[in-house]
Design an enzyme around this catalytic site. Structure first.
Site, short mmCIF file in Angstrom:
data_model
loop_
_atom_site.label_atom_id
_atom_site.label_comp_id
_atom_site.label_asym_id
_atom_site.label_seq_id
_atom_site.Cartn_x
_atom_site.Cartn_y
_atom_site.Cartn_z
N GLY A 187 31.52 -17.66 -51.74
CA GLY A 187 30.62 -18.51 -51.06
C GLY A 187 29.96 -19.47 -51.76
CD GLU A 204 28.35 -16.38 -40.40
OE1 GLU A 204 27.58 -15.25 -40.57
OE2 GLU A 204 28.10 -17.25 -39.67
CB CYS A 238 31.40 -8.47 -42.74
SG CYS A 238 30.98 -9.35 -41.07
#
Length: 509
Positions: A187, A204, A238
């Protein structure tokens, strides 16, 4: 592919609502007509059953498409805003408009859901989108590449496959928005690449989502829901509960109840059970097993590297410094960390990074509210696991280390739209503007203060005015039909007493 997508977007064909709806219907048709190919690929990649792939991925996508099609006209319409005395004669509204070309980088754990949910939002908002499925799910990625473009406009919505090299090349290009689902390390790379073009991102990222079980709650039911939430998809979710916090006095009972649930859900032999998955590859298999080295196994612990199989495993008396507590587990290990109570749980949670979700099981609303008020996370779910992801009226997203931005339903549409401020002012009424022109005087400042600071609330005045009109109309009707209302009232009283008399003669006396 990117240049073709940009040229196709520049023609404007993705903007008409009818075109967007047609593409969304084609995507829904793909999910229904190609269910066998989707399920077969998921079985090869994650050992997931056909029912499981529908239950946890494609069914939610079909529901999302249906919701978007139903509401798209309303979402895409100009949105009126409140006025003040200065803008009373102006036309003010917010107009959602497409951003341009969106890059969607999917993940491997739920390869269809986390890739196509953002794509649905991109299509609904009128964008073009380049889709990059995870290369870790080899078979699913191939199906997506070969079949998706048979249903969607292949110029506007191309699928790019490949590994790290292809992803790095994509990130060098300029997009108008990037949606990435995965871990925080990648990310950061995505965000750094986007920053070079000032491209906004939706990330996310997951994290270690805690689960606090109150000693006074229904422990068997809480353990049943936590067991389901943790070991679904072999723990590769997740938003799975990453670890359990509870008082030491109930730890043994929690372990016993979860052991019963594991047996109920996956039988005595989870390895041969149809609905129990596998770790995605050998690298992750070794990573997860290494986490158990300094912890005590209370339940499970069996593994088979030839199948990347790890049994549902519960670890007891886990400390904050244990290996399993240093990173997101993303596998079928559930550590239990004893704490002193709610205060201890809140302190433990706040010492770590902000997670994608916090779970709490309690019947005490004050306890739940206190945990909400004194912690921070992408979401909070009380007395269940995972199910908030399926609620399209709630935004799904993280905060801090667990991500930024959100999607689902209207939130996807707004996230992938530019909400353009529009103000249309008539070319007249110049007298109102005199206070802004030089020379600036105390008198003009006074008028400006009145219009901008001291002016009455027009929205409140409108509501009061509407109420006054309703009262006036009611008064007129009552005055006009007073005799009729009186007759109806007296007749009703007469019928009531007659009925009471026949039911009980004593009552009338």
């Amino acid at each position: 592919m990117l240049e073709r997508a940009r040229r196709a977007f520049s023609t404007g064909r993705s903007k008409p609502l009818a075109y967007r709806i047609r593409q969304l219907n084609n995507l829904r048709r793909f999910l229904v007509e190609r269910q066998s190919e989707i399920a077969e690929a998921a079985k090869k990649d994650l050992n997931r059953s056909e029912v499981g792939i529908q239950l946890f991925e494609t069914l939610g996508l079909e529901s999302e498409i249906q919701l978007v099609i139903k509401n798209l006209k309303k979402w895409a319409a100009p949105r009126a805003v409140e006025k003040n005395l200065v803008t009373l004669s102006d036309t003010l509204y917010i107009q959602p408009e497409p951003l341009g070309v969106v890059l969607v980088i999917g993940a491997w754990n739920y390869p269809w859901a986390v890739t196509l949910f953002p794509l649905i939002g991109a299509i609904a908002a009128g964008n073009a989108a380049v889709v990059k499925p995870s290369e870790v799910c080899v078979h699913t990625s191939k199906v997506m590449e070969e079949l998706l473009n048979a249903y969607l406009d292949k110029e506007l919505y191309p699928v790019v496959t490949g590994g790290v090299q292809e992803t790095q090349e994509l990130l060098k290009q300029r997009f108008d928005h990037i949606v990435y689902t995965g871990n925080s390390m990648v990310g950061r790379i995505v965000m750094e690449a986007a920053a070079k073009h000032l491209t906004p991102v939706t990330l996310e990222l997951g994290g270690k989502s805690p689960c606090y079980i109150d000693k006074d709650c229904d422990i068997p039911l809480a353990c049943r829901r936590v067991t389901w939430g943790k070991f679904t998809n072999c723990g590769q979710t997740c938003i799975a509960p990453d670890y359990v916090l509870c008082e030491a006095s109930i730890q043994d009972r929690v372990i016993d109840e979860m052991k019963k649930c594991i047996k109920e859900f996956y039988t005595d032999d989870p390895k041969s059970f149809l609905d129990y998955g596998r770790i995605i590859n050998e690298r992750h298999f070794r990573r997860i097993l290494a986490m158990t080295e300094d912890s005590t196994v209370a339940v499970g612990g069996e593994s088979d590297h030839t199948e990347c199989y790890i049994a549902p495993t519960i670890l007891r008396d886990v400390k904050a410094g244990s290996k399993v507590m240093q990173e997101e587990i993303f596998g079928p290990l559930l550590p239990i960390v004893p704490v002193s109570g709610l205060e201890g749980a809140i302190d433990f949670i706040n010492q770590g990074e902000k997670s994608l979700v916090i779970y709490v099981f309690s019947t005490d609303k004050k306890l739940i509210n206190r945990l909400i008020e004194e912690t921070s996370s992408g979401a909070v779910l009380a007395n269940d696991c995972l199910v908030h992801y399926s609620v399209s009226s709630l935004p799904f997203g993280g905060v801090g280390n667990s991500g930024m931005g959100c999607y689902h339903g209207k939130f996807s549409f707004d996230q992938l739209s530019h909400l353009r401020s529009c103000m249309v002012r008539p070319l007249k009424n110049e007298g109102m503007n005199s206070m802004r022109y030089p020379p600036h005087t105390p008198g003009k400042l006074g008028w400006a203060r009145f219009f901008l600071v001291q002016a009455p609330d027009l929205a409140l005045m409108g509501r009061v005015g509407a109420l006054a009109v309703l009262v006036a109309v009611a008064g007129i009707l009552i005055n006009a039909y007073y005799d009729l209302f009186l007759v109806i009232y007296l007749r009703s009283i007469s019928l009531l007493y007659r009925n009471m008399y026949y039911q009980d003669k004593i009552l009338i006396k």
